[in-house]
Design an enzyme around this catalytic site. Structure first.
Site, mmCIF file in Angstrom:
data_model
loop_
_atom_site.group_PDB
_atom_site.id
_atom_site.type_symbol
_atom_site.label_atom_id
_atom_site.label_comp_id
_atom_site.label_asym_id
_atom_site.label_seq_id
_atom_site.Cartn_x
_atom_site.Cartn_y
_atom_site.Cartn_z
ATOM 1 N N TYR A 158 36.304 32.795 41.824
ATOM 2 C CA TYR A 158 37.002 32.488 43.086
ATOM 3 C C TYR A 158 36.173 32.932 44.280
ATOM 4 C CZ TYR A 158 39.983 33.472 47.120
ATOM 5 O OH TYR A 158 40.477 33.584 48.402
ATOM 6 N N PHE A 176 42.287 25.906 55.475
ATOM 7 C CA PHE A 176 42.857 26.854 54.515
ATOM 8 C C PHE A 176 42.728 26.360 53.071
ATOM 9 C CE2 PHE A 176 45.356 27.570 58.365
ATOM 10 C CZ PHE A 176 45.550 28.948 58.394
ATOM 11 N N ASP A 235 47.251 18.146 52.816
ATOM 12 C CA ASP A 235 47.360 18.943 51.588
ATOM 13 C C ASP A 235 47.518 17.997 50.414
ATOM 14 O OD1 ASP A 235 48.448 20.764 49.501
ATOM 15 O OD2 ASP A 235 48.526 22.200 51.144
ATOM 16 N N LYS A 293 34.187 30.836 47.308
ATOM 17 C CA LYS A 293 34.454 31.043 48.742
ATOM 18 C C LYS A 293 33.144 31.429 49.455
ATOM 19 C CE LYS A 293 37.873 30.944 50.723
ATOM 20 N NZ LYS A 293 38.633 29.829 51.397
ATOM 21 N N ASN A 347 43.908 41.146 51.612
ATOM 22 C CA ASN A 347 45.050 40.593 50.860
ATOM 23 C C ASN A 347 46.280 40.418 51.740
ATOM 24 O OD1 ASN A 347 43.294 41.786 48.700
ATOM 25 N ND2 ASN A 347 44.940 40.975 47.417
ATOM 26 N N GLY A 402 36.112 41.811 35.104
ATOM 27 C CA GLY A 402 35.369 41.886 36.371
ATOM 28 C C GLY A 402 36.212 42.326 37.556
ATOM 29 N N THR A 419 37.616 35.072 52.974
ATOM 30 C CA THR A 419 38.251 36.242 52.371
ATOM 31 C C THR A 419 37.295 37.431 52.311
ATOM 32 O OG1 THR A 419 39.036 37.077 50.227
ATOM 33 C CG2 THR A 419 37.643 35.147 50.141
ATOM 34 N N ASP A 420 37.863 38.618 52.298
ATOM 35 C CA ASP A 420 37.044 39.831 52.123
ATOM 36 C C ASP A 420 36.395 39.870 50.738
ATOM 37 O OD1 ASP A 420 39.363 40.339 50.601
ATOM 38 O OD2 ASP A 420 39.699 42.343 51.426
ATOM 39 N N GLU A 421 36.917 39.068 49.794
ATOM 40 C CA GLU A 421 36.421 39.145 48.421
ATOM 41 C C GLU A 421 34.969 38.674 48.307
ATOM 42 O OE1 GLU A 421 39.250 38.115 45.357
ATOM 43 O OE2 GLU A 421 40.910 38.493 46.721
HETATM 44 P P1 NAD Z 1 47.553 28.964 48.447
HETATM 45 O O1 NAD Z 1 47.016 28.867 47.067
HETATM 46 O O2 NAD Z 1 48.936 29.467 48.656
HETATM 47 O O3 NAD Z 1 47.497 27.513 49.148
HETATM 48 C C1 NAD Z 1 46.388 26.665 49.008
HETATM 49 C C2 NAD Z 1 46.816 25.276 49.502
HETATM 50 O O4 NAD Z 1 45.665 24.408 49.427
HETATM 51 C C3 NAD Z 1 47.903 24.642 48.654
HETATM 52 O O5 NAD Z 1 48.903 24.096 49.501
HETATM 53 C C4 NAD Z 1 47.174 23.545 47.880
HETATM 54 O O6 NAD Z 1 47.998 22.428 47.566
HETATM 55 C C5 NAD Z 1 46.081 23.181 48.875
HETATM 56 N N1 NAD Z 1 44.932 22.555 48.201
HETATM 57 C C6 NAD Z 1 44.285 22.990 47.076
HETATM 58 N N2 NAD Z 1 43.324 22.129 46.736
HETATM 59 C C7 NAD Z 1 43.330 21.135 47.675
HETATM 60 C C8 NAD Z 1 42.558 19.958 47.866
HETATM 61 N N3 NAD Z 1 41.586 19.607 47.002
HETATM 62 N N4 NAD Z 1 42.833 19.177 48.939
HETATM 63 C C9 NAD Z 1 43.832 19.503 49.801
HETATM 64 N N5 NAD Z 1 44.614 20.592 49.647
HETATM 65 C C10 NAD Z 1 44.355 21.401 48.604
HETATM 66 O O7 NAD Z 1 46.498 29.811 49.264
HETATM 67 P P2 NAD Z 1 46.721 30.894 50.425
HETATM 68 O O8 NAD Z 1 47.003 32.202 49.814
HETATM 69 O O9 NAD Z 1 47.645 30.321 51.436
HETATM 70 O O10 NAD Z 1 45.233 30.961 51.017
HETATM 71 C C11 NAD Z 1 44.832 30.045 52.028
HETATM 72 C C12 NAD Z 1 43.375 30.306 52.375
HETATM 73 O O11 NAD Z 1 43.225 31.658 52.800
HETATM 74 C C13 NAD Z 1 42.418 30.133 51.194
HETATM 75 O O12 NAD Z 1 41.240 29.507 51.675
HETATM 76 C C14 NAD Z 1 42.116 31.545 50.745
HETATM 77 O O13 NAD Z 1 40.830 31.650 50.176
HETATM 78 C C15 NAD Z 1 42.211 32.299 52.056
HETATM 79 N N6 NAD Z 1 42.612 33.727 51.937
HETATM 80 C C16 NAD Z 1 43.733 34.071 51.231
HETATM 81 C C17 NAD Z 1 44.115 35.409 51.175
HETATM 82 C C18 NAD Z 1 45.357 35.832 50.431
HETATM 83 O O14 NAD Z 1 45.605 37.044 50.294
HETATM 84 N N7 NAD Z 1 46.193 34.935 49.944
HETATM 85 C C19 NAD Z 1 43.346 36.385 51.815
HETATM 86 C C20 NAD Z 1 42.202 35.992 52.544
HETATM 87 C C21 NAD Z 1 41.861 34.651 52.602
HETATM 88 P P1 TYD Z 2 46.197 39.413 43.431
HETATM 89 O O1 TYD Z 2 47.510 39.318 44.133
HETATM 90 O O2 TYD Z 2 45.931 38.466 42.311
HETATM 91 O O3 TYD Z 2 45.076 39.334 44.558
HETATM 92 P P2 TYD Z 2 43.470 39.572 44.437
HETATM 93 O O4 TYD Z 2 43.071 39.559 43.024
HETATM 94 O O5 TYD Z 2 42.926 38.380 45.163
HETATM 95 O O6 TYD Z 2 43.199 40.868 45.142
HETATM 96 O O7 TYD Z 2 46.048 40.883 42.850
HETATM 97 C C1 TYD Z 2 46.121 42.020 43.691
HETATM 98 C C2 TYD Z 2 45.826 43.227 42.843
HETATM 99 O O8 TYD Z 2 46.883 43.385 41.883
HETATM 100 C C3 TYD Z 2 44.550 43.095 42.038
HETATM 101 O O9 TYD Z 2 43.924 44.375 41.944
HETATM 102 C C4 TYD Z 2 45.027 42.681 40.651
HETATM 103 C C5 TYD Z 2 46.383 43.335 40.536
HETATM 104 N N1 TYD Z 2 47.393 42.614 39.741
HETATM 105 C C6 TYD Z 2 48.081 43.294 38.732
HETATM 106 O O10 TYD Z 2 47.865 44.503 38.487
HETATM 107 N N2 TYD Z 2 49.017 42.602 38.021
HETATM 108 C C7 TYD Z 2 49.289 41.287 38.254
HETATM 109 O O11 TYD Z 2 50.141 40.686 37.543
HETATM 110 C C8 TYD Z 2 48.575 40.604 39.299
HETATM 111 C C9 TYD Z 2 48.830 39.157 39.590
HETATM 112 C C10 TYD Z 2 47.634 41.334 40.022
#
Ligand code: NAD
Ligand code: TYD
Length: 337
Positions: free
Chosen positions: A150, A81, A33, A154, A179, A275, A125-127
């Site tokens: 974003y 990740f 990381d 991905k 999410n 968006g 991600t589903d996005e």
């Molecule tokens: P996060 O932002 O909490 O963590 C990302 C980590 O990646 C951090 O520790 C950061 O330091 C590290 N990182 C960033 N750039 C880097 C680089 N250049 N080299 C090495 N490390 C680097 O993210 P998260 O929420 O834990 O998500 C992890 C993965 O899961 C991501 O790929 C994300 O797209 C995917 N994902 C997340 C969600 C969600 O709801 N959070 C849902 C589906 C998929």
């Molecule tokens: P987020 O946690 O940023 O995840 P994602 O955009 O990847 O789905 O946001 C979840 C939902 O909540 C999204 O519809 C945007 C909304 N949201 C707010 O309404 N207020 C906020 O401050 C944030 C961060 C998100």
């Protein structure tokens, strides 16, 4: 027993995955990381001295640094990740998203191929599927129609992984999840932000009309899915994971306030995200049938557990909000290197 190289293991989902691997498997884990703002080694204090765990600081988009990491650690499996993960930040500046999510993934694929990694698990991600109307679900065959920088970055990384399978016959699997929420989520995402703001008596910013829908999954259910894909997934396949818990944002925010015993007057409607995708919902039947996976937490159980965790771990998120967490690496690691 295998050696796993987990990229982005200091983030939210990666740190939960590492904890799961160290407690429920015999695998060795190297956490790679670079520690961006989202990387927090305080997510891992309970296991940082585990005999099968090692932290390595490095940037996945730096091929020279990655050559050294792969040559030194010789991983069997890469679980990828590391990413820039916050949609709002990608709206402000997409460049880092392209560098980390697209270039970084290709660098890891190149190094994995050169060093004969046995399996590459790409966490997506589903996005990437875009946005749904009121009906229907994303399946693995839904065309990618990413809408934010974003999700576009991905989607680009997913296609590079697909190309590595097709062109170089690499053994890669792609997971796409809805999410996540749970312990150690950075308080810029909806659920931890709302909990922290509610506890500090601040406003809870709800975008637009608050009726956007997300399919919420508790983080350890996602980690179990990634593990199942790593162990039982087929090369070249994509697996969707969802929480079976579609909720409108406003409902989620009101539930958090109710669990905390706070009033709804803290809710503050703000300008919508540009968006803003309206609805995500996952069809996870492929993972259920072929990986024998299913989510274990209902949304009600998961949200209760999450609120309790943020109540108990207030120093953790306060240190994130003040920025103090960024000193942890200097204090605990810099002298050891
Ligand atoms: P996060 O932002 O909490 O963590 C990302 C980590 O990646 C951090 O520790 C950061 O330091 C590290 N990182 C960033 N750039 C880097 C680089 N250049 N080299 C090495 N490390 C680097 O993210 P998260 O929420 O834990 O998500 C992890 C993965 O899961 C991501 O790929 C994300 O797209 C995917 N994902 C997340 C969600 C969600 O709801 N959070 C849902 C589906 C998929
Ligand atoms: P987020 O946690 O940023 O995840 P994602 O955009 O990847 O789905 O946001 C979840 C939902 O909540 C999204 O519809 C945007 C909304 N949201 C707010 O309404 N207020 C906020 O401050 C944030 C961060 C998100």
């Amino acid at each position: 027993m295998s050696k796993l190289l987990v990229t982005g293991g200091a983030g939210f989902i990666g740190s939960n995955f590492i904890r799961m691997m160290l407690s429920d498997s015999g695998h060795e884990v190297v956490n790679l990381d670079t520690l961006t703002y989202a990387g927090n080694l305080e997510n891992l204090t309970d296991i940082e001295r585990h005999p099968r765990y090692q932290f390595v600081r490095g940037d996945i988009a730096d091929p020279v640094a990655m050559e050294e990491v792969f040559a030194t650690h010789k991983p069997d499996v890469v679980v990828h990740f590391a990413a820039e993960s916050h949609v709002d930040r990608s709206v402000l500046d997409a460049s880092l998203f392209v560098r980390t999510n697209v270039t970084g993934t290709q660098v890891l694929l190149d190094k994995s191929r050169a060093h004969k990694v046995v399996r590459f698990v790409h966490v997506s991600t589903d996005e990437v599927y875009g946005s749904l109307g009121a009906w229907g679900y994303f399946t693995e065959d839904t065309p990618m129609q990413a809408n934010s920088p974003y999700s576009a970055s991905k989607a680009g990384s997913d296609l590079l992984v697909r190309a590595a399978v097709h062109t170089h016959h690499m053994d890669c699997v792609i997971t796409r999840c809805s999410n996540n929420y749970g312990p150690y989520q950075f308080p810029e995402k909806l659920i931890p932000l709302m909990i922290a703001n509610a506890l500090e008596g601040k406003q809870l910013p709800v975008y637009g009309d608050g009726k956007n829908v997300r399919d919420w999954i508790y983080v350890t259910d996602h980690c179990a899915g990634i593990r199942a894909a790593m162990e039982r997934g087929k090369a070249g396949e994509v697996y969707n994971f969802g929480g079976n818990a579609e909720r409108e944002n406003l409902f989620v925010v009101k539930e958090i306030l109710r669990l905390l015993g706070k009033g709804e007057e803290q809710i503050h409607y703000v300008k919508d995200r540009p968006g803003h995708d309206r609805r995500y919902a996952m069809d996870s039947s492929k993972a259920r049938a072929l990986l024998l996976w299913e989510p274990k937490h209902t949304f009600e159980q998961g949200l209760r557990a999450t609120v309790d965790w943020y109540l108990l771990q207030r120093p953790w998120w306060e240190r994130v909000r003040t920025g103090a967490y960024q000193d942890y690496y200097k204090q605990q690691y810099a002298n050891r290197c």
